[in-house]
Design an enzyme around this catalytic site. Structure first.
Site, mmCIF file in Angstrom:
data_model
loop_
_atom_site.group_PDB
_atom_site.id
_atom_site.type_symbol
_atom_site.label_atom_id
_atom_site.label_comp_id
_atom_site.label_asym_id
_atom_site.label_seq_id
_atom_site.Cartn_x
_atom_site.Cartn_y
_atom_site.Cartn_z
ATOM 1 N N ARG A 54 -23.272 -12.753 -23.773
ATOM 2 C CA ARG A 54 -22.793 -14.139 -23.897
ATOM 3 C C ARG A 54 -22.009 -14.556 -22.642
ATOM 4 O O ARG A 54 -22.081 -15.704 -22.204
ATOM 5 C CB ARG A 54 -21.918 -14.289 -25.154
ATOM 6 C CG ARG A 54 -22.774 -14.172 -26.430
ATOM 7 C CD ARG A 54 -21.935 -13.921 -27.649
ATOM 8 N NE ARG A 54 -21.163 -15.088 -28.043
ATOM 9 C CZ ARG A 54 -20.075 -15.028 -28.792
ATOM 10 N NH1 ARG A 54 -19.604 -13.855 -29.208
ATOM 11 N NH2 ARG A 54 -19.444 -16.116 -29.105
ATOM 12 N N ARG A 61 -23.309 -26.602 -23.376
ATOM 13 C CA ARG A 61 -23.302 -25.256 -22.804
ATOM 14 C C ARG A 61 -24.261 -25.152 -21.635
ATOM 15 O O ARG A 61 -24.313 -24.123 -20.976
ATOM 16 C CB ARG A 61 -23.725 -24.263 -23.871
ATOM 17 C CG ARG A 61 -22.585 -23.376 -24.401
ATOM 18 C CD ARG A 61 -23.176 -22.512 -25.491
ATOM 19 N NE ARG A 61 -22.390 -21.349 -25.791
ATOM 20 C CZ ARG A 61 -21.597 -21.241 -26.858
ATOM 21 N NH1 ARG A 61 -21.418 -22.278 -27.639
ATOM 22 N NH2 ARG A 61 -20.969 -20.108 -27.111
ATOM 23 N N ARG A 120 -9.508 -7.406 -30.982
ATOM 24 C CA ARG A 120 -9.658 -8.261 -32.173
ATOM 25 C C ARG A 120 -10.616 -7.615 -33.181
ATOM 26 O O ARG A 120 -10.347 -7.586 -34.378
ATOM 27 C CB ARG A 120 -10.176 -9.646 -31.744
ATOM 28 C CG ARG A 120 -10.056 -10.685 -32.846
ATOM 29 C CD ARG A 120 -10.517 -12.041 -32.410
ATOM 30 N NE ARG A 120 -11.958 -12.054 -32.164
ATOM 31 C CZ ARG A 120 -12.568 -12.883 -31.330
ATOM 32 N NH1 ARG A 120 -11.864 -13.718 -30.600
ATOM 33 N NH2 ARG A 120 -13.864 -12.857 -31.193
ATOM 34 N N ARG A 161 -18.329 -10.677 -37.038
ATOM 35 C CA ARG A 161 -19.524 -11.466 -36.717
ATOM 36 C C ARG A 161 -20.583 -10.596 -36.032
ATOM 37 O O ARG A 161 -20.236 -9.735 -35.216
ATOM 38 C CB ARG A 161 -19.104 -12.590 -35.757
ATOM 39 C CG ARG A 161 -18.894 -13.919 -36.449
ATOM 40 C CD ARG A 161 -18.177 -14.888 -35.583
ATOM 41 N NE ARG A 161 -18.836 -15.134 -34.303
ATOM 42 C CZ ARG A 161 -18.370 -15.992 -33.406
ATOM 43 N NH1 ARG A 161 -17.273 -16.674 -33.651
ATOM 44 N NH2 ARG A 161 -18.994 -16.169 -32.279
ATOM 45 N N LYS A 164 -10.920 -21.165 -27.256
ATOM 46 C CA LYS A 164 -11.265 -22.582 -27.463
ATOM 47 C C LYS A 164 -11.005 -23.013 -28.911
ATOM 48 O O LYS A 164 -10.424 -24.061 -29.147
ATOM 49 C CB LYS A 164 -12.743 -22.829 -27.133
ATOM 50 C CG LYS A 164 -13.130 -22.582 -25.699
ATOM 51 C CD LYS A 164 -14.531 -23.081 -25.400
ATOM 52 C CE LYS A 164 -15.605 -22.401 -26.197
ATOM 53 N NZ LYS A 164 -15.839 -20.989 -25.860
HETATM 54 P P1 AMP Z 1 -19.766 -19.944 -30.351
HETATM 55 O O1 AMP Z 1 -19.169 -19.768 -31.699
HETATM 56 O O2 AMP Z 1 -19.513 -21.251 -29.734
HETATM 57 O O3 AMP Z 1 -19.468 -18.787 -29.447
HETATM 58 O O4 AMP Z 1 -21.369 -19.913 -30.570
HETATM 59 C C1 AMP Z 1 -22.004 -18.819 -31.187
HETATM 60 C C2 AMP Z 1 -23.459 -18.826 -30.802
HETATM 61 O O5 AMP Z 1 -24.090 -20.026 -31.246
HETATM 62 C C3 AMP Z 1 -23.724 -18.764 -29.316
HETATM 63 O O6 AMP Z 1 -23.689 -17.457 -28.804
HETATM 64 C C4 AMP Z 1 -25.108 -19.374 -29.246
HETATM 65 O O7 AMP Z 1 -26.083 -18.440 -29.652
HETATM 66 C C5 AMP Z 1 -25.053 -20.453 -30.299
HETATM 67 N N1 AMP Z 1 -24.572 -21.739 -29.722
HETATM 68 C C6 AMP Z 1 -23.425 -22.375 -30.011
HETATM 69 N N2 AMP Z 1 -23.332 -23.515 -29.314
HETATM 70 C C7 AMP Z 1 -24.431 -23.596 -28.556
HETATM 71 C C8 AMP Z 1 -24.891 -24.531 -27.607
HETATM 72 N N3 AMP Z 1 -24.201 -25.622 -27.288
HETATM 73 N N4 AMP Z 1 -26.079 -24.289 -27.006
HETATM 74 C C9 AMP Z 1 -26.813 -23.218 -27.321
HETATM 75 N N5 AMP Z 1 -26.438 -22.284 -28.192
HETATM 76 C C10 AMP Z 1 -25.239 -22.458 -28.824
#
Ligand code: AMP
Length: 316
Positions: free
Chosen positions: A150, A88, A127, A139, A13
């Protein structure tokens, strides 16, 4: 342009959002990035989110909705944005709908990157190994264990959004397993088509009021003509009947043709109503005239019969 990029973690994404940002001059709003920045800065939101994120959980809806509500208010988002990692959950999507509606904004499309989970895990493992080999920091939530968590969250909480936006006819699904450039090209095709149809809708909307009037008044004119054409006896009755049918047909046609979409149908029905009323009045008038005319034919018949009799007598 306002878009959502939907897909499990590691689907690409972020990478695709970058391409869209460059092409369309809109901003990428990633809740993940914003939360990571908050964690780094040690803000109250960051403190709340830190452990949840490290464990691969979801930060509470009200926190992320609050972050997005504030962010889309900023001047750089005025031109449009691409949401990456938000919404989400279904409540987040509903909150976004409400938010956009309150600002008079609409969502243009939701692009789902569909990927194979097994391949995704392998991709992330590769990766991580590459990053470690380069000596880069990995990370905290970028481990195969946390990724599994996740992915489970994605299946349970985020996947329902595919139906949510599918029902709203906003969803475009793209094969995220293809090479990055191919995925970019597929997204471009979807967005170009979106731009084309938006332009068509705009130009149709500009022509719409005139078209409505024409269809409705054409129907009425046709019916009025048919009704007033029926002047005598049976013929008038028949023509009046035909006219009545024409009115109904014309009204239906106007509704169907002018507004094929549900939202427009009501309006078109409304606009066809006065036309139908006008035509009905004409039908009634035509019928009255006809009945007046039909109360006279005895005289006419007598005259005609007398004429024929005289002719016959002459011949005889
Ligand atoms: P991402 O970089 O989008 O994978 O997000 C990393 C982490 O941030 C996720 O695993 C969640 O813990 C938190 N996070 C990001 N976006 C959301 C969202 N819209 N709702 C809830 N948690 C989020």
């Amino acid at each position: 342009m306002r878009l959502i990029l939907l897909g499990p973690p590691g689907a690409g994404k972020g990478t695709q959002a970058q391409h869209i940002v460059q092409r369309h001059g809109i901003v990428q709003l990633s809740t993940g990035d914003m939360l990571r920045a908050a964690v780094k800065a040690g803000t109250p939101v960051g403190l709340k989110a830190k452990d949840i994120m490290a464990a691969g959980g979801l930060v509470p809806d009200e926190i992320v909705v609050g972050i997005i509500a504030d962010r889309i208010e900023e001047p750089d988002a005025r031109n449009g944005f691409i949401l990456d990692g938000f919404p989400r959950t279904v409540p987040q999507a509903a909150a976004l709908d409400k938010l956009l509606k309150s600002k008079g904004l609409t969502l243009d499309a939701v692009i789902e990157l569909r990927v194979n989970e097994g391949a995704l895990l392998r991709r992330v493992e590769t990766r991580i190994a590459e990053m470690k080999a380069r000596g880069e920091a990995v990370r905290a939530d970028d481990t195969p264990e946390v990724l599994s968590q996740r992915l489970a969250n994605y299946r349970a909480q985020t996947e329902p959004l595919i139906d949510y936006y599918g029902e709203k006819r906003k969803l475009a699904t793209i094969d995220g397993m293809k090479a990055i450039e191919e995925v970019t090209a597929d997204i471009k095709r979807v967005l170009d088509a979106l731009g084309d149809s938006a332009a068509k809708i705009r130009s149709r909307a500009a022509r719409k009021p005139a078209a409505k009037k024409t269809k409705a008044s054409k129907g009425a004119k046709k019916a009025v003509k048919a009704a007033s054409a029926g002047r005598t006896g049976k013929k008038a009755g028949k023509k009046a009947k035909v006219a009545k049918k024409t009115v109904k047909k014309a009204a239906k046609k106007a509704v169907k043709k002018v507004a094929p979409k549900r939202a427009g149908a009501k309006k078109a029905k409304k606009s066809a109503k006065p036309a139908a009323k006008k035509a009905k009045t004409a039908v009634r008038k035509g019928a009255k005239k006809a009945s007046r005319a039909s109360s006279r034919p005895a005289k006419k018949v007598t005259k005609t019969r007398a004429k024929t009799a005289r002719r016959l007598t002459k011949r005889g």
